[in-house]
Design a protein around this motif. Structure first.
Motif, PDB file in Angstrom:
ATOM      1  N   LEU A  53       0.825  -1.210   0.000  1.00  0.00           N
ATOM      2  CA  LEU A  53       0.000   0.000   0.000  1.00  0.00           C
ATOM      3  C   LEU A  53       0.862   1.264   0.000  1.00  0.00           C
ATOM      4  CD1 LEU A  53      -2.857   1.185   0.203  1.00  0.00           C
ATOM      5  CD2 LEU A  53      -2.642   1.076   2.700  1.00  0.00           C
ATOM      6  N   GLY A  54       1.963   1.238   0.775  1.00  0.00           N
ATOM      7  CA  GLY A  54       2.854   2.394   0.811  1.00  0.00           C
ATOM      8  C   GLY A  54       3.523   2.657  -0.531  1.00  0.00           C
ATOM      9  N   ILE A  55       3.972   1.584  -1.195  1.00  0.00           N
ATOM     10  CA  ILE A  55       4.597   1.747  -2.512  1.00  0.00           C
ATOM     11  C   ILE A  55       3.577   2.294  -3.520  1.00  0.00           C
ATOM     12  CG2 ILE A  55       5.653   0.500  -4.429  1.00  0.00           C
ATOM     13  CD1 ILE A  55       6.875  -1.384  -2.357  1.00  0.00           C
ATOM     14  N   ALA A  56       2.348   1.765  -3.461  1.00  0.00           N
ATOM     15  CA  ALA A  56       1.305   2.261  -4.368  1.00  0.00           C
ATOM     16  C   ALA A  56       1.015   3.733  -4.100  1.00  0.00           C
ATOM     17  CB  ALA A  56       0.040   1.422  -4.197  1.00  0.00           C
ATOM     18  N   SER A  57       0.970   4.110  -2.820  1.00  0.00           N
ATOM     19  CA  SER A  57       0.733   5.521  -2.480  1.00  0.00           C
ATOM     20  C   SER A  57       1.880   6.406  -2.965  1.00  0.00           C
ATOM     21  CB  SER A  57       0.566   5.648  -0.964  1.00  0.00           C
ATOM     22  OG  SER A  57       0.411   7.001  -0.599  1.00  0.00           O
ATOM     23  N   LEU A  58       3.116   5.916  -2.815  1.00  0.00           N
ATOM     24  CA  LEU A  58       4.278   6.670  -3.284  1.00  0.00           C
ATOM     25  C   LEU A  58       4.218   6.893  -4.800  1.00  0.00           C
ATOM     26  CD1 LEU A  58       7.120   7.826  -2.489  1.00  0.00           C
ATOM     27  CD2 LEU A  58       8.033   5.599  -3.138  1.00  0.00           C
ATOM     28  N   HIS A  62       3.772  10.709  -6.624  1.00  0.00           N
ATOM     29  CA  HIS A  62       4.766  11.249  -7.555  1.00  0.00           C
ATOM     30  C   HIS A  62       4.231  11.287  -8.985  1.00  0.00           C
ATOM     31  CE1 HIS A  62       8.149  11.743  -4.829  1.00  0.00           C
ATOM     32  NE2 HIS A  62       7.786  10.619  -4.244  1.00  0.00           N
ATOM     33  N   TYR A  63       3.354  10.352  -9.341  1.00  0.00           N
ATOM     34  CA  TYR A  63       2.751  10.405 -10.679  1.00  0.00           C
ATOM     35  C   TYR A  63       1.863  11.646 -10.823  1.00  0.00           C
ATOM     36  CZ  TYR A  63      -0.216   9.273 -14.629  1.00  0.00           C
ATOM     37  OH  TYR A  63      -0.910   9.339 -15.804  1.00  0.00           O
ATOM     38  N   ALA A  64       1.134  11.971  -9.732  1.00  0.00           N
ATOM     39  CA  ALA A  64       0.286  13.171  -9.778  1.00  0.00           C
ATOM     40  C   ALA A  64       1.137  14.433  -9.928  1.00  0.00           C
ATOM     41  CB  ALA A  64      -0.568  13.234  -8.506  1.00  0.00           C
ATOM     42  N   LYS A  65       2.288  14.495  -9.252  1.00  0.00           N
ATOM     43  CA  LYS A  65       3.165  15.657  -9.375  1.00  0.00           C
ATOM     44  C   LYS A  65       3.727  15.774 -10.786  1.00  0.00           C
ATOM     45  CE  LYS A  65       4.674  16.024  -4.560  1.00  0.00           C
ATOM     46  NZ  LYS A  65       5.837  16.020  -3.637  1.00  0.00           N
ATOM     47  N   ILE A  66       4.100  14.638 -11.382  1.00  0.00           N
ATOM     48  CA  ILE A  66       4.639  14.663 -12.741  1.00  0.00           C
ATOM     49  C   ILE A  66       3.557  15.064 -13.739  1.00  0.00           C
ATOM     50  CG2 ILE A  66       5.666  13.233 -14.547  1.00  0.00           C
ATOM     51  CD1 ILE A  66       6.927  11.555 -12.310  1.00  0.00           C
ATOM     52  N   ARG A  67       2.347  14.556 -13.556  1.00  0.00           N
ATOM     53  CA  ARG A  67       1.260  14.821 -14.503  1.00  0.00           C
ATOM     54  C   ARG A  67       0.837  16.279 -14.469  1.00  0.00           C
ATOM     55  NH1 ARG A  67      -4.118  14.562 -13.733  1.00  0.00           N
ATOM     56  NH2 ARG A  67      -3.785  13.645 -11.664  1.00  0.00           N
ATOM     57  N   THR A  68       0.814  16.893 -13.267  1.00  0.00           N
ATOM     58  CA  THR A  68       0.381  18.285 -13.146  1.00  0.00           C
ATOM     59  C   THR A  68       1.523  19.284 -13.276  1.00  0.00           C
ATOM     60  OG1 THR A  68       0.579  18.078 -10.743  1.00  0.00           O
ATOM     61  CG2 THR A  68      -1.594  17.688 -11.716  1.00  0.00           C
ATOM     62  N   ARG A  69       2.766  18.797 -13.397  1.00  0.00           N
ATOM     63  CA  ARG A  69       3.941  19.662 -13.575  1.00  0.00           C
ATOM     64  C   ARG A  69       4.051  20.711 -12.454  1.00  0.00           C
ATOM     65  NH1 ARG A  69       4.530  16.196 -16.970  1.00  0.00           N
ATOM     66  NH2 ARG A  69       5.321  16.478 -19.093  1.00  0.00           N
ATOM     67  N   VAL A  70       3.850  20.275 -11.199  1.00  0.00           N
ATOM     68  CA  VAL A  70       4.014  21.199 -10.079  1.00  0.00           C
ATOM     69  C   VAL A  70       5.495  21.472  -9.858  1.00  0.00           C
ATOM     70  CG1 VAL A  70       1.894  20.410  -8.977  1.00  0.00           C
ATOM     71  CG2 VAL A  70       4.072  19.300  -8.424  1.00  0.00           C
ATOM     72  N   ALA A  71       5.778  22.461  -9.008  1.00  0.00           N
ATOM     73  CA  ALA A  71       7.180  22.805  -8.737  1.00  0.00           C
ATOM     74  C   ALA A  71       7.916  21.603  -8.142  1.00  0.00           C
ATOM     75  CB  ALA A  71       7.235  23.984  -7.769  1.00  0.00           C
ATOM     76  N   TYR A  80      10.712   8.275  -9.345  1.00  0.00           N
ATOM     77  CA  TYR A  80       9.897   7.290 -10.059  1.00  0.00           C
ATOM     78  C   TYR A  80      10.783   6.379 -10.906  1.00  0.00           C
ATOM     79  CZ  TYR A  80       5.150   6.016 -11.376  1.00  0.00           C
ATOM     80  OH  TYR A  80       3.958   5.370 -11.503  1.00  0.00           O
ATOM     81  N   LEU A  81      11.648   6.983 -11.713  1.00  0.00           N
ATOM     82  CA  LEU A  81      12.493   6.189 -12.605  1.00  0.00           C
ATOM     83  C   LEU A  81      13.499   5.344 -11.822  1.00  0.00           C
ATOM     84  CD1 LEU A  81      13.177   8.790 -15.447  1.00  0.00           C
ATOM     85  CD2 LEU A  81      11.547   6.896 -15.438  1.00  0.00           C
ATOM     86  N   SER A  82      14.071   5.921 -10.749  1.00  0.00           N
ATOM     87  CA  SER A  82      15.041   5.175  -9.945  1.00  0.00           C
ATOM     88  C   SER A  82      14.395   3.959  -9.296  1.00  0.00           C
ATOM     89  CB  SER A  82      15.642   6.082  -8.861  1.00  0.00           C
ATOM     90  OG  SER A  82      16.269   7.204  -9.432  1.00  0.00           O
ATOM     91  N   MET A  83      13.198   4.156  -8.775  1.00  0.00           N
ATOM     92  CA  MET A  83      12.512   3.042  -8.118  1.00  0.00           C
ATOM     93  C   MET A  83      12.176   1.943  -9.119  1.00  0.00           C
ATOM     94  SD  MET A  83       9.080   3.150  -5.792  1.00  0.00           S
ATOM     95  CE  MET A  83       8.114   3.829  -7.137  1.00  0.00           C
ATOM     96  N   LEU A  84      11.638   2.329 -10.278  1.00  0.00           N
ATOM     97  CA  LEU A  84      11.281   1.336 -11.285  1.00  0.00           C
ATOM     98  C   LEU A  84      12.520   0.613 -11.813  1.00  0.00           C
ATOM     99  CD1 LEU A  84       8.521   3.250 -13.296  1.00  0.00           C
ATOM    100  CD2 LEU A  84       8.226   1.458 -11.584  1.00  0.00           C
TER     101      LEU A  84
END
Length: 212
Positions: A53-58, A62-71, A80-84
């Protein structure tokens, strides 16, 4: 029914398991020890699912931050890439570290990053020590003198220059420091007991999401 499973049922489980754990600790019995062993097995299983559950939440955060291009979304992309990449290499290496890419990542990436992080922490600790050791008050002057005695008493050159620094540093470490450390531990223990009692009896409910 929804309110029961969202608030009453977790409070009931917390109360029952909290009281059972306290009774088992203070009144050991073969039955209670067997129950504690069984609960420990279930706890490990729950921890496994909690990790998923923690990995899914992580990944979601981070996917939401990448998709919305926040600061700072670039940092999320690196995470994301390092973990994958680490998961993919670990699966490819079957979890073996010796002579595999998984071991190379651990040795030349993870350990290097940890060394860099602790080096930065050392820099900030030295900076904080410099600001704390300025004798602006009587308390700061006492701290400064104690620090100087400790530095001279814990290194061979300092003890050679000031022979009395060694015994004084030992007295500071074994008497004053031990008394302060035990006082802090007693305070932490009392705080933990008080927090546990509040959680068992449902007074502290922040683990339910902050709702009453």
């Amino acid at each position: 029914m929804t309110l029961f499973f969202r608030r009453t049922f977790p409070l009931l489980l917390t109360f029952l398991f909290g009281v059972a754990a306290a009774i088992q600790y203070y009144i050991p019995h073969p039955v209670s020890e067997a129950a504690l062993t069984e609960v420990s097995v279930w706890l490990r299983i729950i921890l496994g699912f909690a990790m998923i559950l923690g990995i899914a939440s992580l990944c979601h955060v981070h996917y939401a931050k990448i998709r919305t291009r926040v600061a700072g979304w670039g940092y999320s992309l690196v995470v994301y890439l390092s973990m994958l990449a680490t998961v993919a290499v670990g699966l490819w290496s079957s979890g073996q570290e010796e002579g595999t890419g998984f071991g190379w990542i651990y040795t030349y990436a993870l350990l290097a990053l940890q060394g860099t992080m602790f080096s930065m922490l050392g820099f900030f600790v030295a900076s904080a020590a410099f600001r704390a050791f300025r004798a602006r008050s009587k308390e700061a002057a006492v701290l400064l003198v104690a620090a100087v005695v400790m530095m001279f008493g814990r290194v061979p050159l300092g003890e050679y220059l000031i022979p009395a620094a060694g015994p004084m540093a030992g007295w500071l470490l074994n008497v004053l420091n031990t008394a302060a450390r035990r006082g802090i531990i007693i305070g932490i223990s009392l705080g933990g007991i008080a927090t546990s009692i509040k959680i068992i009896f449902g007074i502290e409910r922040s683990y339910l999401g902050g709702r009453d």
